[in-house]
Write an enzyme that holds these catalytic residues in place. Sequence first.
Site, PDB file in Angstrom:
ATOM      1  N   GLU A 107     -26.431  -5.062 -24.742  1.00 44.31           N
ATOM      2  CA  GLU A 107     -27.349  -4.848 -23.625  1.00 44.31           C
ATOM      3  C   GLU A 107     -27.404  -6.078 -22.715  1.00 44.31           C
ATOM      4  OE1 GLU A 107     -30.450  -1.701 -24.532  1.00 44.31           O
ATOM      5  OE2 GLU A 107     -31.667  -3.484 -24.302  1.00 44.31           O
TER       6      GLU A 107
ATOM      7  N   CYS B  37     -33.780   1.857 -26.545  1.00 44.42           N
ATOM      8  CA  CYS B  37     -33.848   1.849 -28.010  1.00 44.42           C
ATOM      9  C   CYS B  37     -34.729   2.969 -28.543  1.00 44.42           C
ATOM     10  CB  CYS B  37     -34.442   0.543 -28.511  1.00 44.42           C
ATOM     11  SG  CYS B  37     -33.551  -0.863 -27.930  1.00 44.42           S
TER      12      CYS B  37
ATOM     13  N   LYS C 298     -36.999   9.452 -34.491  1.00 47.16           N
ATOM     14  CA  LYS C 298     -35.682   9.107 -35.025  1.00 47.16           C
ATOM     15  C   LYS C 298     -35.078  10.298 -35.766  1.00 47.16           C
ATOM     16  CE  LYS C 298     -35.427   4.819 -33.585  1.00 47.16           C
ATOM     17  NZ  LYS C 298     -34.363   4.343 -32.682  1.00 47.16           N
TER      18      LYS C 298
ATOM     19  N   GLU D 251     -22.501  11.926 -29.338  1.00 46.98           N
ATOM     20  CA  GLU D 251     -22.218  10.504 -29.575  1.00 46.98           C
ATOM     21  C   GLU D 251     -22.886   9.986 -30.848  1.00 46.98           C
ATOM     22  OE1 GLU D 251     -23.805  10.854 -26.192  1.00 46.98           O
ATOM     23  OE2 GLU D 251     -22.026  10.782 -24.928  1.00 46.98           O
TER      24      GLU D 251
ATOM     25  N   CYS E 271     -42.862  -0.011 -31.622  1.00 48.34           N
ATOM     26  CA  CYS E 271     -42.593   0.664 -32.904  1.00 48.34           C
ATOM     27  C   CYS E 271     -43.645   0.348 -33.967  1.00 48.34           C
ATOM     28  CB  CYS E 271     -41.224   0.275 -33.422  1.00 48.34           C
ATOM     29  SG  CYS E 271     -39.936   0.451 -32.191  1.00 48.34           S
TER      30      CYS E 271
END
Lengths: 159, 583
Positions: free
Chosen positions: B280, B301, B360, B369, B511
């Site tokens: 990044e 992210c 997630k 991908e 998170c």
Amino acid sequence: MEEKKVFTSEIKNLVDKWKDKEGNLIMILHEIQNHHGYVPRELALELSSMLEVPLARIYEVITFYNFFKLSPPGKHRISVCMGTACYLKGAPEIIKEIKNILHVEEGRTTQDGNFHLDVVRCLGCCGLAPVVMIDGKVYGKVKKQEIMDIISTYVKEEE
Amino acid sequence: MAKAIKAKINGILLRVPEGTTILDAAKQVQIKIPTLCKHPDLVASASCGICIVKVKGSNKMLRACCTPLEEGMEIITHDPEIVEIRRTVIELILSNHPNDCLKCGRNNACELQKLTADFGIKTESFPQTLRDLPIDTSTKAVDLDPKKCILCGRCVHVCQDIQDVWALSFLERGMHTRISPAGDIQLADSPCVKCGQCSAHCPTGAFVEQDHTARAWQVLQDPEKYCVVQIAPAVRASIGEAFGYTGKNFTRKLYALLRRLGFQAVFDTNFAADVTIMEEASEFEERLLKGTKPLPLITTCCPSWVDFMEKFHTDMIDHFSSCKSPHEILGVLSKTYYAQKNKIDPAKIVMVSIMPCTSKKYEVSRSDEMFASGFQDIDIVLCTRELARMIKQAGIDFESLPDEESDSILGEYSGAGVIFGATGGVMEAALRTAHYFITGKDLKKVDLESVRGLKGVKETEVDVGGKKVRVAVAHGLANVEYVLNKVRRAKKEGKEAPYHFIEVMACPGGCIGGGGQPYMVTDELRAKRAQALYEDDAAKEIRFSHQNPYIKRLYDEFLEKPLSEKSHKLLHTTYKARPTYRK
């Protein structure tokens, strides 16, 4: 696709008309309900993006008020009065009979789309209890045995 | 300063700033008024009525959660009548709540269950009227069981006001009110971004993460499989809460724990965070110096943020970093780099990830991908709450475990890797390395205090070789709009972009406040969790991703250099517009 285009121009006119006024969402929904007899989902989605009001909010409003419907109305609207007088004079039996004949639940439309059954509060003619109203025509002092005949006249009309 | 007011609670005189609710004021006199619908994160909705109190001179009872204490008020917070009314309120709620406690995802962690126990309710005082509403498991991340909803409105507030997603609302009214996406569709067809804040805020079992612990146990007992695991930064700072610790970093005990659960290799998502930074920061350098793609660069992210952007802000796709999340990067590296180095058939590797996040679970199959290794790069995602249950199922005495180390070559991390778990962390880590890439020198002051903390939008400037790099950090999706609109305005007016670099995390606090984290999070707790990560960073000898020797080795041995062809194939992804409503 054709239908979608029609929706877009219809909604655009309504949005233009009400855009700057307070309480516009509910007024636009009123116009849609009056025109279509319900609020089609495609229209609600279009409206959501044009007014920049989340669809969730539009559905909060639609489902909060009894006036708004989410599915097309039946061709014939049957309203059975459950006001006090009609209730005492046997309305519950009448509703049961209609449900049996048409296989439909309260607030729903028959599968063929011909009848919509609503249970309503006082229709304002307690002297005639129990009262059933179909498409604005009032049937008074209805007996359970007469229901089949009354409905039959509308079924025949469809045939 | 707000005016101070004087009043009495249970006969004790107290002074509080004007506007303080009776609920908060009562804490000064050692009273915790029972609550149910009130969550410290949210404005009181006053929907349940458990917190009623009496005020002298009035027959009306007041709800403590939403009533400010007034000058001269005399409040009584408990007497036999109040207790009896509170009991009745609970009994009424129970009359349309299923008695499924033993088989509920919130068993032993349910706020309604706890109140029922506290009030010693043992009989059904009112006949039950349950609603026949189907369970929605469509997101594969968070399950909705509307029968268990007590209509407190927390999820609606979080979804509409804090996250600005508007997947949830109350439909109908009175007896028929229920929680649902607009128009009886499934959550997966709604704007839902799977952030799981509904499940983190729900007091009962109406929203619960989809439990995948059984899948994890199943692969762990399969001798044909080679089970590996990764832990996300935020998990180490919150897992202790399941055992009574707050703000404590359990990294090394987690490594030991995961080995004892049967994993053959224990990796750390922080290592992949260092990889993300390499990629990044290189992207940022390219955009800043060569103008390959437009600025600002926006971080990616967070899968809920990605989903949100793909649904609501598709004009920003060009600004998105193509770099995958650390979670996915570790997955693909375990089935390529690690597998090759250790001569393990990648078909046998099962990658389990321990995440603070429900989204997630969605990310692992978000696009083609996510299968860059030739297999699904991540097989099973468990959130922090699920791991806590597995520890208890295994009977492992977590607190007494010895400290252990992670497994090479995907375990060692720099201080920059671990702060990914807190809002502003990705920005800070990226700037540390971007500064080096652009100027050839490391930042003298490693800590970037101005991007830390729980303020919804943080804007600051960082000096990078004489150039002022303007950055913005937003967390809680409702805060994104402000930042993006500034970018849009500048674009429209043909002005220079207001920022060079933007970090977004969907969940409040980043998170560490994730939707899969232990329940009853408050800002105080978020700050403690973040602090644990910053302490880990400060204690690290290596605090720059580009200095991590294992990162250097990864590029030397495998990826060549950041943004190489191989990096692009394995570590990068694409974005596309997705409909907000699929039905």
